[in-house]
Design a protein around this motif. Structure first.
Motif, PDB file in Angstrom:
ATOM      1  N   SER A 121       0.854  -1.194   0.000  1.00  0.00           N
ATOM      2  CA  SER A 121       0.000   0.000   0.000  1.00  0.00           C
ATOM      3  C   SER A 121       0.883   1.234   0.000  1.00  0.00           C
ATOM      4  N   HIS A 122       0.789   2.033  -1.060  1.00  0.00           N
ATOM      5  CA  HIS A 122       1.609   3.247  -1.158  1.00  0.00           C
ATOM      6  C   HIS A 122       1.314   4.192   0.007  1.00  0.00           C
ATOM      7  N   SER A 123       0.047   4.407   0.298  1.00  0.00           N
ATOM      8  CA  SER A 123      -0.338   5.341   1.362  1.00  0.00           C
ATOM      9  C   SER A 123      -0.196   4.741   2.754  1.00  0.00           C
ATOM     10  N   GLY A 124      -0.265   3.404   2.831  1.00  0.00           N
ATOM     11  CA  GLY A 124      -0.239   2.752   4.129  1.00  0.00           C
ATOM     12  C   GLY A 124      -1.539   2.897   4.893  1.00  0.00           C
ATOM     13  N   GLN A 125      -2.592   3.344   4.199  1.00  0.00           N
ATOM     14  CA  GLN A 125      -3.876   3.560   4.859  1.00  0.00           C
ATOM     15  C   GLN A 125      -5.026   2.837   4.156  1.00  0.00           C
ATOM     16  N   THR A 126      -4.745   2.068   3.107  1.00  0.00           N
ATOM     17  CA  THR A 126      -5.800   1.410   2.333  1.00  0.00           C
ATOM     18  C   THR A 126      -6.666   0.537   3.247  1.00  0.00           C
ATOM     19  N   PRO A 127      -7.978   0.808   3.336  1.00  0.00           N
ATOM     20  CA  PRO A 127      -8.830   0.085   4.291  1.00  0.00           C
ATOM     21  C   PRO A 127      -8.778  -1.433   4.131  1.00  0.00           C
ATOM     22  N   GLU A 128      -8.823  -1.929   2.882  1.00  0.00           N
ATOM     23  CA  GLU A 128      -8.813  -3.375   2.661  1.00  0.00           C
ATOM     24  C   GLU A 128      -7.506  -4.002   3.154  1.00  0.00           C
ATOM     25  N   ILE A 129      -6.408  -3.291   2.929  1.00  0.00           N
ATOM     26  CA  ILE A 129      -5.106  -3.799   3.368  1.00  0.00           C
ATOM     27  C   ILE A 129      -5.044  -3.859   4.886  1.00  0.00           C
ATOM     28  N   MET A 130      -5.550  -2.820   5.542  1.00  0.00           N
ATOM     29  CA  MET A 130      -5.524  -2.796   7.004  1.00  0.00           C
ATOM     30  C   MET A 130      -6.411  -3.895   7.591  1.00  0.00           C
ATOM     31  N   GLN A 131      -7.537  -4.155   6.941  1.00  0.00           N
ATOM     32  CA  GLN A 131      -8.437  -5.212   7.432  1.00  0.00           C
ATOM     33  C   GLN A 131      -7.759  -6.580   7.325  1.00  0.00           C
ATOM     34  N   PHE A 132      -7.080  -6.813   6.208  1.00  0.00           N
ATOM     35  CA  PHE A 132      -6.374  -8.079   6.020  1.00  0.00           C
ATOM     36  C   PHE A 132      -5.208  -8.194   7.007  1.00  0.00           C
ATOM     37  N   LEU A 133      -4.477  -7.116   7.192  1.00  0.00           N
ATOM     38  CA  LEU A 133      -3.350  -7.119   8.129  1.00  0.00           C
ATOM     39  C   LEU A 133      -3.804  -7.540   9.522  1.00  0.00           C
ATOM     40  N   ARG A 134      -4.867  -6.930  10.004  1.00  0.00           N
ATOM     41  CA  ARG A 134      -5.340  -7.230  11.355  1.00  0.00           C
ATOM     42  C   ARG A 134      -5.901  -8.641  11.461  1.00  0.00           C
ATOM     43  N   ALA A 135      -6.499  -9.118  10.367  1.00  0.00           N
ATOM     44  CA  ALA A 135      -7.047 -10.483  10.374  1.00  0.00           C
ATOM     45  C   ALA A 135      -5.935 -11.522  10.470  1.00  0.00           C
ATOM     46  N   VAL A 136      -4.843 -11.346   9.707  1.00  0.00           N
ATOM     47  CA  VAL A 136      -3.769 -12.351   9.753  1.00  0.00           C
ATOM     48  C   VAL A 136      -2.971 -12.258  11.051  1.00  0.00           C
ATOM     49  N   LYS A 137      -2.840 -11.059  11.588  1.00  0.00           N
ATOM     50  CA  LYS A 137      -2.118 -10.925  12.856  1.00  0.00           C
ATOM     51  C   LYS A 137      -2.854 -11.653  13.979  1.00  0.00           C
ATOM     52  N   GLN A 138      -4.177 -11.665  13.920  1.00  0.00           N
ATOM     53  CA  GLN A 138      -4.949 -12.404  14.921  1.00  0.00           C
ATOM     54  C   GLN A 138      -4.677 -13.910  14.851  1.00  0.00           C
ATOM     55  N   ARG A 139      -4.217 -14.366  13.686  1.00  0.00           N
ATOM     56  CA  ARG A 139      -3.914 -15.788  13.499  1.00  0.00           C
ATOM     57  C   ARG A 139      -2.438 -16.100  13.768  1.00  0.00           C
ATOM     58  N   GLY A 140      -1.691 -15.131  14.269  1.00  0.00           N
ATOM     59  CA  GLY A 140      -0.288 -15.360  14.613  1.00  0.00           C
ATOM     60  C   GLY A 140       0.657 -15.303  13.437  1.00  0.00           C
ATOM     61  N   VAL A 141       0.215 -14.690  12.320  1.00  0.00           N
ATOM     62  CA  VAL A 141       1.030 -14.598  11.109  1.00  0.00           C
ATOM     63  C   VAL A 141       1.945 -13.373  11.183  1.00  0.00           C
ATOM     64  N   LYS A 142       3.214 -13.536  10.834  1.00  0.00           N
ATOM     65  CA  LYS A 142       4.135 -12.419  10.750  1.00  0.00           C
ATOM     66  C   LYS A 142       3.841 -11.618   9.473  1.00  0.00           C
ATOM     67  N   THR A 143       3.959 -10.295   9.575  1.00  0.00           N
ATOM     68  CA  THR A 143       3.559  -9.432   8.463  1.00  0.00           C
ATOM     69  C   THR A 143       4.692  -8.530   7.993  1.00  0.00           C
ATOM     70  N   ILE A 144       4.735  -8.336   6.678  1.00  0.00           N
ATOM     71  CA  ILE A 144       5.731  -7.472   6.043  1.00  0.00           C
ATOM     72  C   ILE A 144       4.984  -6.442   5.204  1.00  0.00           C
TER      73      ILE A 144
END
Length: 286
Positions: A189-212
């Motif tokens: 995400s260029h802006s770092g604020q894309t709603p869909e990206i943030m929703q996916f980020l938080r969903a995978v973090k809840q599953r213990g996934v490391k994020t880049i």
């Protein structure tokens, strides 16, 4: 690291007065060289102390230090390409086709150069280690970021890595629901604020996934919440020349990540690339 690109990347997170200062400098970098601190403050409808605070946000002790550093940067850019357009300059209706091509060339080349010069190698190495040791790589981007995610998925699949790229949020969230701690998610995400990206980020973090994260904005929600962040250095423009450059800069980071991952298993990587090449050649020969 480019002062101008750093200012641009900070704009979304700056308070109103500082943002006005930053927007003026991005639009007219020479204004700092031509104006006293009081003149700059007046143009931006703010105060001298606000300008000093802005300088300190960039890591300078005061306005004089910013002027000296920016003068050096502008002089270096002019010396490198005396007839080049201003970095970030938009395409206009009056431009010839040659002018438009030159602006795109300059913007994209500068974006790649500044991104790779400023790239945090420690973060890059850690991100590559995460991907190399993962069970599966989940890739998600929206718009131009989707193109970059697809490119990375293609590269990883060619060397035998399990990589999934999602075309929409529904698919991404379904994958997130089934993700496991051994997986790694890479988000663009260029802006770092894309709603869909943030929703996916938080969903995978809840599953213990490391994020880049791959983003242009250091202080964005994505950059702050991801486990690791690789930053591009690009200035967008209204005509989307910047959006084109942001894609190019993200692709450059993907190439660096791919090489860093591939080098960890050099011979198997070479073998995989040769086998996949042969498979395509055999199909084309039929």
């Amino acid at each position: 690291m480019s002062i101008q690109s750093t200012i641009y990347s900070l704009l979304p997170s700056l308070p109103p007065a500082a943002r006005r200062i930053g927007e003026l400098i991005v639009a007219e970098p020479a204004v700092v060289l031509q104006s006293t601190i009081s003149e700059l403050a007046k143009r931006c409808q703010t105060s001298d102390p606000s300008v000093v605070r802005f300088c300190r946000t960039l890591g300078f002790t005061g306005y004089v230090q910013l002027r000296l550093a920016l003068a050096t940067e502008i002089g270096r850019e002019i010396a490198a390409e005396p007839n080049a357009p201003q970095f970030g300059e938009d395409i206009s209706p009056a431009d010839s086709l040659g002018d438009s091509v030159e602006k795109l060339r300059f913007t994209e080349v500068m974006a790649i150069e500044e991104t790779l010069k400023a790239l945090d190698l420690e973060q890059l190495n850690t991100a590559a280690e995460r991907i190399d040791g993962s069970s599966r790589v989940l890739l998600y981007g929206v718009g131009a970021g989707a193109v970059v995610a697809e490119d990375f998925a293609y590269k990883l699949s060619r060397i035998g890595r399990i990589a999934q790229r999602f075309a929409d949020l529904h698919g991404a969230l379904m994958a997130a629901a089934l993700a496991r701690p051994g997986d790694v998610a890479v988000l663009f995400s260029h802006s770092g604020q894309t709603p869909e990206i943030m929703q996916f980020l938080r969903a995978v973090k809840q599953r213990g996934v490391k994020t880049i994260a791959v983003s242009n904005v250091r202080q964005s929600a994505l950059a702050k919440e991801a486990d690791h962040c690789l930053l591009t250095m690009v200035r967008e423009t209204e005509f989307r020349a910047g959006a084109m450059a942001s894609r190019i800069a993200q692709l450059a980071i993907v190439d660096c990540l791919f090489v860093a991952v591939a080098q960890r298993s050099y011979q198997p990587t070479v073998t995989a690339l040769e086998l996949t090449r042969q498979a395509i050649e055999q199909q084309l020969a039929r």
